[in-house]
Structures are given as C-alpha cells and as structure tokens.
Design a protein around this motif. Structure first.
Motif, PDB file in Angstrom:
ATOM      1  N   LYS A   1     -54.421  10.287  -0.462  1.00 37.84           N
ATOM      2  CA  LYS A   1     -55.775   9.795  -0.770  1.00 37.84           C
ATOM      3  C   LYS A   1     -56.264  10.342  -2.101  1.00 37.84           C
ATOM      4  N   GLU A   2     -55.663  11.436  -2.517  1.00 35.06           N
ATOM      5  CA  GLU A   2     -55.965  11.993  -3.832  1.00 35.06           C
ATOM      6  C   GLU A   2     -54.899  11.493  -4.801  1.00 35.06           C
ATOM      7  N   ASP A   3     -55.080  11.774  -6.066  1.00 33.15           N
ATOM      8  CA  ASP A   3     -54.104  11.301  -7.047  1.00 33.15           C
ATOM      9  C   ASP A   3     -53.521  12.468  -7.838  1.00 33.15           C
ATOM     10  N   SER A   4     -53.475  13.634  -7.182  1.00 32.50           N
ATOM     11  CA  SER A   4     -53.072  14.842  -7.906  1.00 32.50           C
ATOM     12  C   SER A   4     -51.561  14.986  -8.023  1.00 32.50           C
ATOM     13  N   LEU A   5     -50.810  14.277  -7.184  1.00 33.95           N
ATOM     14  CA  LEU A   5     -49.356  14.385  -7.208  1.00 33.95           C
ATOM     15  C   LEU A   5     -48.736  13.061  -7.627  1.00 33.95           C
ATOM     16  N   GLU A   6     -47.670  13.147  -8.394  1.00 38.23           N
ATOM     17  CA  GLU A   6     -46.982  11.959  -8.905  1.00 38.23           C
ATOM     18  C   GLU A   6     -45.840  11.591  -7.956  1.00 38.23           C
ATOM     19  N   ILE A   7     -45.963  10.439  -7.283  1.00 38.50           N
ATOM     20  CA  ILE A   7     -45.002  10.044  -6.273  1.00 38.50           C
ATOM     21  C   ILE A   7     -44.136   8.893  -6.782  1.00 38.50           C
ATOM     22  N   TRP A   8     -42.811   9.083  -6.697  1.00 40.98           N
ATOM     23  CA  TRP A   8     -41.838   8.031  -6.989  1.00 40.98           C
ATOM     24  C   TRP A   8     -41.034   7.790  -5.712  1.00 40.98           C
ATOM     25  N   VAL A   9     -40.461   6.606  -5.555  1.00 38.65           N
ATOM     26  CA  VAL A   9     -39.668   6.291  -4.368  1.00 38.65           C
ATOM     27  C   VAL A   9     -38.324   5.736  -4.816  1.00 38.65           C
ATOM     28  N   THR A  10     -37.243   6.368  -4.362  1.00 33.77           N
ATOM     29  CA  THR A  10     -35.907   5.957  -4.762  1.00 33.77           C
ATOM     30  C   THR A  10     -35.437   4.738  -3.965  1.00 33.77           C
ATOM     31  N   LYS A  11     -34.462   4.045  -4.522  1.00 36.13           N
ATOM     32  CA  LYS A  11     -33.785   2.960  -3.817  1.00 36.13           C
ATOM     33  C   LYS A  11     -32.474   3.441  -3.201  1.00 36.13           C
ATOM     34  N   ASN A  12     -32.103   4.673  -3.533  1.00 31.85           N
ATOM     35  CA  ASN A  12     -30.929   5.286  -2.922  1.00 31.85           C
ATOM     36  C   ASN A  12     -30.953   6.767  -3.244  1.00 31.85           C
ATOM     37  N   ASN A  13     -30.220   7.536  -2.479  1.00 32.84           N
ATOM     38  CA  ASN A  13     -30.079   8.956  -2.751  1.00 32.84           C
ATOM     39  C   ASN A  13     -29.436   9.133  -4.130  1.00 32.84           C
ATOM     40  N   PRO A  14     -29.964  10.022  -4.975  1.00 35.88           N
ATOM     41  CA  PRO A  14     -29.394  10.219  -6.312  1.00 35.88           C
ATOM     42  C   PRO A  14     -27.907  10.558  -6.335  1.00 35.88           C
ATOM     43  N   ILE A  15     -27.353  11.073  -5.244  1.00 38.18           N
ATOM     44  CA  ILE A  15     -25.917  11.372  -5.243  1.00 38.18           C
ATOM     45  C   ILE A  15     -25.077  10.108  -5.409  1.00 38.18           C
ATOM     46  N   TYR A  16     -25.697   8.948  -5.164  1.00 35.27           N
ATOM     47  CA  TYR A  16     -24.981   7.677  -5.298  1.00 35.27           C
ATOM     48  C   TYR A  16     -25.320   6.945  -6.602  1.00 35.27           C
ATOM     49  N   TRP A  17     -26.147   7.543  -7.436  1.00 38.87           N
ATOM     50  CA  TRP A  17     -26.505   6.892  -8.685  1.00 38.87           C
ATOM     51  C   TRP A  17     -25.328   6.901  -9.662  1.00 38.87           C
ATOM     52  N   ASP A  18     -25.318   5.891 -10.486  1.00 40.45           N
ATOM     53  CA  ASP A  18     -24.355   5.806 -11.581  1.00 40.45           C
ATOM     54  C   ASP A  18     -25.083   6.165 -12.874  1.00 40.45           C
ATOM     55  N   GLU A  19     -24.388   6.819 -13.786  1.00 39.11           N
ATOM     56  CA  GLU A  19     -25.049   7.255 -15.018  1.00 39.11           C
ATOM     57  C   GLU A  19     -25.518   6.093 -15.879  1.00 39.11           C
ATOM     58  N   ASN A  20     -24.978   4.900 -15.648  1.00 41.18           N
ATOM     59  CA  ASN A  20     -25.413   3.729 -16.407  1.00 41.18           C
ATOM     60  C   ASN A  20     -26.488   2.925 -15.677  1.00 41.18           C
ATOM     61  N   GLU A  21     -26.915   3.422 -14.519  1.00 44.06           N
ATOM     62  CA  GLU A  21     -27.886   2.684 -13.719  1.00 44.06           C
ATOM     63  C   GLU A  21     -29.260   2.695 -14.376  1.00 44.06           C
ATOM     64  N   THR A  22     -29.969   1.598 -14.291  1.00 43.88           N
ATOM     65  CA  THR A  22     -31.299   1.505 -14.891  1.00 43.88           C
ATOM     66  C   THR A  22     -32.334   2.136 -13.974  1.00 43.88           C
ATOM     67  N   MET A  23     -33.488   2.451 -14.537  1.00 44.96           N
ATOM     68  CA  MET A  23     -34.582   2.993 -13.738  1.00 44.96           C
ATOM     69  C   MET A  23     -35.030   1.991 -12.680  1.00 44.96           C
ATOM     70  N   GLU A  24     -34.925   0.719 -12.993  1.00 48.12           N
ATOM     71  CA  GLU A  24     -35.309  -0.332 -12.038  1.00 48.12           C
ATOM     72  C   GLU A  24     -34.386  -0.341 -10.827  1.00 48.12           C
ATOM     73  N   ASN A  25     -33.132   0.057 -11.025  1.00 50.65           N
ATOM     74  CA  ASN A  25     -32.200   0.144  -9.902  1.00 50.65           C
ATOM     75  C   ASN A  25     -32.313   1.466  -9.143  1.00 50.65           C
ATOM     76  N   LYS A  26     -32.845   2.468  -9.804  1.00 49.45           N
ATOM     77  CA  LYS A  26     -32.982   3.775  -9.162  1.00 49.45           C
ATOM     78  C   LYS A  26     -34.270   3.882  -8.339  1.00 49.45           C
ATOM     79  N   TYR A  27     -35.357   3.311  -8.874  1.00 44.68           N
ATOM     80  CA  TYR A  27     -36.668   3.516  -8.273  1.00 44.68           C
ATOM     81  C   TYR A  27     -37.408   2.195  -8.078  1.00 44.68           C
ATOM     82  N   PHE A  28     -38.235   2.147  -7.048  1.00 48.56           N
ATOM     83  CA  PHE A  28     -39.183   1.043  -6.915  1.00 48.56           C
ATOM     84  C   PHE A  28     -40.212   1.151  -8.029  1.00 48.56           C
TER      85      PHE A  28
END
Length: 230
Positions: free
Chosen positions: A99-126
């Motif tokens: 309800k407050e806006d003091s913390l910056e929240i991001w939501v992943t589309k997968n666990n970072p252990i499965y990310w590829d170094e060429n993956e875009t931010m759009e594929n990593k996060y909503f």
C-alpha cells in the motif's frame, strides 16, 4: 521493471493472495533475526554477516540480482508435496506494505538460474501489472518471483506474521546431533535475548508430504548446510 505497488496489491487481492513467503537456512535466518529484517545476499556480504553459500551466488551477481530480496506468493512446501529447497525456516509476511510505495518491486518470469546472458529484460521480467495479470496463468507460480530491488536495509519484519520451522525428524553423527533440537536451541537463544517473540514461531505439521522422506535422503553435508550454523 518496477511495478506499481498499489496496482500489484490490488491484483494479489483479486487473486486471493494475502501473503509473501521467504525460506532460508538456519545460518542465514539467524542473520535476519539478529538484524530484525530480511537482508539481500549482497548486503549480508557487505555487512560481514553470516549466510549459507548458494550455488546461484555467482549467477545472482552476474545478472544483477545480488542485492535483491526474493519472495514467493505461496508456501512452496505446501504448494508442492516436499520441503522448501532453500531451507527449513519460512518467513511469512502480509502484503500490506504494498500500500506504500517505499519498496521497488519487480516480478520475474523465471528463476534467474535459468536466464540466458542474451535474454532481454522483457523476457526476464514482467513489464507492468497489466502484463502480469494477462499472463498470470502462463507462468508457473514458482517462476513468478517477487523481488525487492536493491534493498539497502533489513526489511519487512513490521509485516511479519509467522516463522514456520520444519522438523526433519533426522539425527546425524550417530544420533549425537538431533536437527530439530539444534533449531529449537538456536532460536530459543534469540527469543531469550528478546530479539524476536516466541509467539511468531510455529513447527510445521505435514501430512501427505514427502519432506520427511526427502530429508532422510539428503547427504550429511546438505543437512548440515541447511540446519546447522556454518
């Protein structure tokens, strides 16, 4: 991508989600309790506190999530019929801080252990709460990891509801070390120091779950990593 906290709060309420969860080992959890809040792995390192090494540590640094705190919207021990893989101590928080806006929240589309170094931010996060809502059912619940970005202080204990502790029903060193007793003794010391109230703690009671069997099948080194100070 930072999401709008109030929109996110409304979406979670719409989904019937009232809590966030974070599981960890005894060692790392003691650092949280002694400092009265969840702490990112990067900040633990900076402060010189104790934490259990994880196989994902170098990946977390590579993909710039080393200073983030990871939360789930379900207790994965209850969602799957097995133990939480990150550790036997589970912190349960209510979602009211959104309800407050003091913390910056991001939501992943997968666990970072499965990310590829060429993956875009759009594929990593909503990229928005709207996208998260539209694609909610396309992503398994454990892949949608809610992260507090770049947390610079211990956080969220003002919203703590419970600390749920596993009893693995396992002893090691020919019975000399009973893991549940170790947990109880370590946590009791913090309670006696008035760092946390005993009212927060609850021993998990499982039925139709493979956690006990799985704990019995872990190596001694894995059990020590999860349940003992290291």
């Amino acid at each position: 991508m930072k999401l709008d906290n109030k929109e996110l709060y409304n979406l979670l309420k719409e989904k019937g989600i009232e809590n966030f969860f974070h599981a960890n080992t005894l060692t790392t959890s003691l650092s949280f309790l002694e400092n009265k809040g969840l702490i990112s792995r990067g900040l633990v390192e900076t402060k010189g506190l104790s934490q259990t090494p994880q196989s994902s540590d170098e990946i977390d640094k590579k993909f710039d999530v080393w200073n983030d705190i990871f939360l789930d919207v379900v207790d994965l021990h209850g969602h799957f019929p097995r133990q939480n893989l990150y550790g036997p101590i589970l912190f349960k928080f209510n979602i009211e801080f959104l309800k407050e806006d003091s913390l910056e929240i991001w939501v992943t589309k997968n666990n970072p252990i499965y990310w590829d170094e060429n993956e875009t931010m759009e594929n990593k996060y909503f990229q928005s709460v709207c996208e998260l809502k539209e694609k909610w059912d396309e992503y398994d619940i454990q892949r949608k990891m809610f992260t507090v970005r770049n947390a610079t202080d211990p956080i969220l204990f003002d919203y703590l509801e419970k600390i749920i502790v596993d009893d693995p029903c396992v002893s090691i060193e020919d019975g000399a070390i009973v893991l549940s007793k170790v947990l109880k003794d370590e946590l009791s010391m913090l309670i006696n120091k008035e760092l946390i109230s005993k009212n927060y703690f609850e021993w998990r009671k499982c039925s139709d779950c493979y956690c006990k069997e799985n704990y019995l099948n872990l190596t001694i080194s894995d059990l020590k990593r999860l349940f003992l100070r290291n």
